[in-house]
Enzyme design. Sequence first.
Site, PDB file in Angstrom:
ATOM      1  CG  PHE A   1     111.814  47.499  11.239  1.00  0.00           C
ATOM      2  CD1 PHE A   1     112.880  47.797  11.438  1.00  0.00           C
ATOM      3  CD2 PHE A   1     110.859  47.384  12.330  1.00  0.00           C
ATOM      4  CE1 PHE A   1     113.425  47.752  13.134  1.00  0.00           C
ATOM      5  CE2 PHE A   1     110.839  47.158  13.753  1.00  0.00           C
ATOM      6  CZ  PHE A   1     112.758  47.421  13.382  1.00  0.00           C
TER       7      PHE A   1
ATOM      8  CE  LYS B   1     103.298  44.313   3.344  1.00  0.00           C
ATOM      9  NZ  LYS B   1     103.896  45.448   4.003  1.00  0.00           N
TER      10      LYS B   1
ATOM     11  CD  GLU C   1     104.351  49.600   6.649  1.00  0.00           C
ATOM     12  OE1 GLU C   1     104.704  48.190   6.470  1.00  0.00           O
ATOM     13  OE2 GLU C   1     103.070  49.615   7.738  1.00  0.00           O
TER      14      GLU C   1
ATOM     15  CB  SER D   1     105.928  41.357  15.927  1.00  0.00           C
ATOM     16  OG  SER D   1     104.105  42.237  14.915  1.00  0.00           O
TER      17      SER D   1
ATOM     18  CB  CYS E   1     114.800  37.377  15.392  1.00  0.00           C
ATOM     19  SG  CYS E   1     115.257  37.034  14.197  1.00  0.00           S
TER      20      CYS E   1
ATOM     21  CD  GLU F   1     110.503  40.996  19.417  1.00  0.00           C
ATOM     22  OE1 GLU F   1     109.494  40.783  18.758  1.00  0.00           O
ATOM     23  OE2 GLU F   1     111.107  40.492  18.535  1.00  0.00           O
TER      24      GLU F   1
HETATM   25  P1  NAD Z   1     105.597  43.915  12.058  1.00  0.00           P
HETATM   26  O1  NAD Z   1     104.758  42.356  12.772  1.00  0.00           O
HETATM   27  O2  NAD Z   1     105.044  44.924  12.449  1.00  0.00           O
HETATM   28  O3  NAD Z   1     105.367  43.801   9.954  1.00  0.00           O
HETATM   29  C1  NAD Z   1     105.932  42.848  10.008  1.00  0.00           C
HETATM   30  C2  NAD Z   1     105.001  43.603   8.420  1.00  0.00           C
HETATM   31  O4  NAD Z   1     103.085  42.748   8.138  1.00  0.00           O
HETATM   32  C3  NAD Z   1     105.660  44.509   7.342  1.00  0.00           C
HETATM   33  O5  NAD Z   1     105.250  43.929   6.281  1.00  0.00           O
HETATM   34  C4  NAD Z   1     103.755  45.616   7.575  1.00  0.00           C
HETATM   35  O6  NAD Z   1     104.369  45.895   6.954  1.00  0.00           O
HETATM   36  C5  NAD Z   1     102.651  44.491   7.858  1.00  0.00           C
HETATM   37  N1  NAD Z   1     102.036  44.670   9.136  1.00  0.00           N
HETATM   38  C6  NAD Z   1     102.344  45.024  10.270  1.00  0.00           C
HETATM   39  N2  NAD Z   1     100.750  45.191  10.808  1.00  0.00           N
HETATM   40  C7  NAD Z   1     100.126  44.552  10.169  1.00  0.00           C
HETATM   41  C8  NAD Z   1      98.516  44.241  10.713  1.00  0.00           C
HETATM   42  N3  NAD Z   1      98.532  44.817  11.834  1.00  0.00           N
HETATM   43  N4  NAD Z   1      98.315  43.143   9.500  1.00  0.00           N
HETATM   44  C9  NAD Z   1      98.541  42.740   9.010  1.00  0.00           C
HETATM   45  N5  NAD Z   1      99.808  43.124   8.907  1.00  0.00           N
HETATM   46  C10 NAD Z   1     100.730  43.752   8.950  1.00  0.00           C
HETATM   47  O7  NAD Z   1     106.449  43.616  11.650  1.00  0.00           O
HETATM   48  P2  NAD Z   1     108.359  44.298  12.355  1.00  0.00           P
HETATM   49  O8  NAD Z   1     108.170  45.086  13.066  1.00  0.00           O
HETATM   50  O9  NAD Z   1     108.890  45.057  10.744  1.00  0.00           O
HETATM   51  O10 NAD Z   1     109.430  43.375  12.877  1.00  0.00           O
HETATM   52  C11 NAD Z   1     110.055  43.181  13.660  1.00  0.00           C
HETATM   53  C12 NAD Z   1     109.293  42.277  13.925  1.00  0.00           C
HETATM   54  O11 NAD Z   1     109.996  41.011  13.140  1.00  0.00           O
HETATM   55  C13 NAD Z   1     110.367  41.456  15.587  1.00  0.00           C
HETATM   56  O12 NAD Z   1     109.029  41.283  16.076  1.00  0.00           O
HETATM   57  C14 NAD Z   1     111.168  40.654  15.037  1.00  0.00           C
HETATM   58  O13 NAD Z   1     111.182  39.588  16.246  1.00  0.00           O
HETATM   59  C15 NAD Z   1     110.051  39.847  13.782  1.00  0.00           C
HETATM   60  N6  NAD Z   1     110.928  38.947  13.011  1.00  0.00           N
HETATM   61  C16 NAD Z   1     111.271  37.853  13.406  1.00  0.00           C
HETATM   62  C17 NAD Z   1     112.309  36.798  11.891  1.00  0.00           C
HETATM   63  C18 NAD Z   1     112.689  35.383  12.670  1.00  0.00           C
HETATM   64  O14 NAD Z   1     113.029  35.304  11.451  1.00  0.00           O
HETATM   65  N7  NAD Z   1     111.796  35.062  13.575  1.00  0.00           N
HETATM   66  C19 NAD Z   1     113.430  38.157  11.382  1.00  0.00           C
HETATM   67  C20 NAD Z   1     113.043  39.352  11.575  1.00  0.00           C
HETATM   68  C21 NAD Z   1     112.159  40.467  12.166  1.00  0.00           C
END
Ligand code: NAD
Length: 481
Positions: A149, A173, A176, A226, A281, A382
Amino acid sequence: MTTLRNYIGGEWIAPGGVEFLDLTNPATGEPLGKVPLSGNRAVHEAVAAAQGAFVKWRQVPPVVRARYLFKLKYLMEEHFEELAQTVTREHGKTLDESRGSVRRGIENVEHACGIPALMMGKTLEDVASGIDCEYVRQPLGVFAAITPFNFPAMVPCWFWPYAIATGNTFILKPSEQVPFSSTRIVELAIEAGLPAGVLNLVHGGKEAVTAILQHPGIAGVSFVGSSPVAKYVYQEAAKYGKRVQALGGAKNHVIVMPDADMDRAVSNISESLFGCAGQRCLAGSVVVAAGKAYEPFRDKLLDNARSLRLGYGLDPDVTMGPVISAKHKEKVLSYVEAGRKEGATMLLDGRASRVEKHPRGHFIGPTVFDGVQPDMTIGKEEIFGPVASVTHVSNLDEGIEMVRASGFANATSIFTQSGKAAREFRYRVGVSMIGVNIGVAAPMAMFPFGGTKGSFFGDLKAHGGDAIEFYTDKKVVISRW
Ligand code: NAD
């Protein structure tokens, strides 16, 4: 209010029989629209469309494929302000922060325009007498990306421009929670003339992700999110025989040495800690002040944090926006509570901060803890919110050890005027993205990007040369005539 649809095989399609998620502006609470939580069926349709389009797309010469991206770059420039405003509306970051992220997204489109040179192979004549050997790069078929997000426009652009430039077809994808920026960029890609089925958009959450990971027609998956989900994506996609690169979460340490230019360091580090309300991140999270740097740094950081202006990113003079949702606000506040309970000293408490004009916004003011130890919850997990920790060490060695002990290894920075200290730091610290007098070691399209340890699962990173490796197979041909 908009009800979003998927874009599959050149058509906007409303998926049937699925739930919709209501989305609101995180700063104002105003309704933005509904996003479908697509499932297996939409993913299967998207794979079929992408497989169909792949047959012709891979035969389109790379120079011609690049022209679609040149056109898209032009359209993204033309709609730059609109894209930045869309990011602020759905995510909450300030307009300047949104502009910066859209710019970084465009830079990836620009870099992918160089695909005719980037994807060249190599040849060696007379590898044996009268025998020549060469390798060419070929696309593999259908790739997909699952994105988070916090950078609605930029992160998707780390992936699909390179994948389609190398001749693959794609399913995106997006998160959401922030589907509008991706939808708009896909509309611009359509305007750029991209043939049907080359780029497909499927909205959804966990169910759509699982369908992507398990579908035999998808050759590889790029993921950002994450760490627990990144690890799951890595394992599940690998189980189904796919290439996978999964970028995860972070806990970034920033070391401040006594010889640092303190005023510059403070403003730079404050931006790293509180920019995008800490939802990056690459955000600094724990500031490790060495020796005599501690007191002046702590005092100046507090002054700086108190001067931030909380509010809606589209309102003038606002320097920090809200967090993404009420649920995420609760999570961040639970970390603040853990910090208090585990004995850290709270120097600045942002929990009660309000923005009068926007009472329904998910605002948290800048929050600063002192005396944070690596074994405290806020010292190791985090938080992903505007909560900074300050800690004191005697010297650089202790600081480096603290960074090395973290389970994450996404980014880290040092502030110093000593080349020797900076060299020592970068040599020993064991983290992938390093800033020297830079608070946010930002992703640059022409370089690879991603962490190690608990911050990254895979080997080939995002963009730079790694993207070309990830999205192509190197086919070796050996010939005698
Ligand atoms: P998230 O892991 O909740 O969601 C990421 C994606 O995974 C979304 O598209 C979501 O629909 C999907 N998703 C969520 N839960 C899921 C599950 N249980 N099973 C399958 N798919 C699932 O992450 P977020 O809250 O959207 O984003 C923030 C996180 O992203 C933070 O931890 C941040 O550090 C990380 N991030 C990392 C980088 C990097 O370059 N390393 C860059 C940006 C964000």
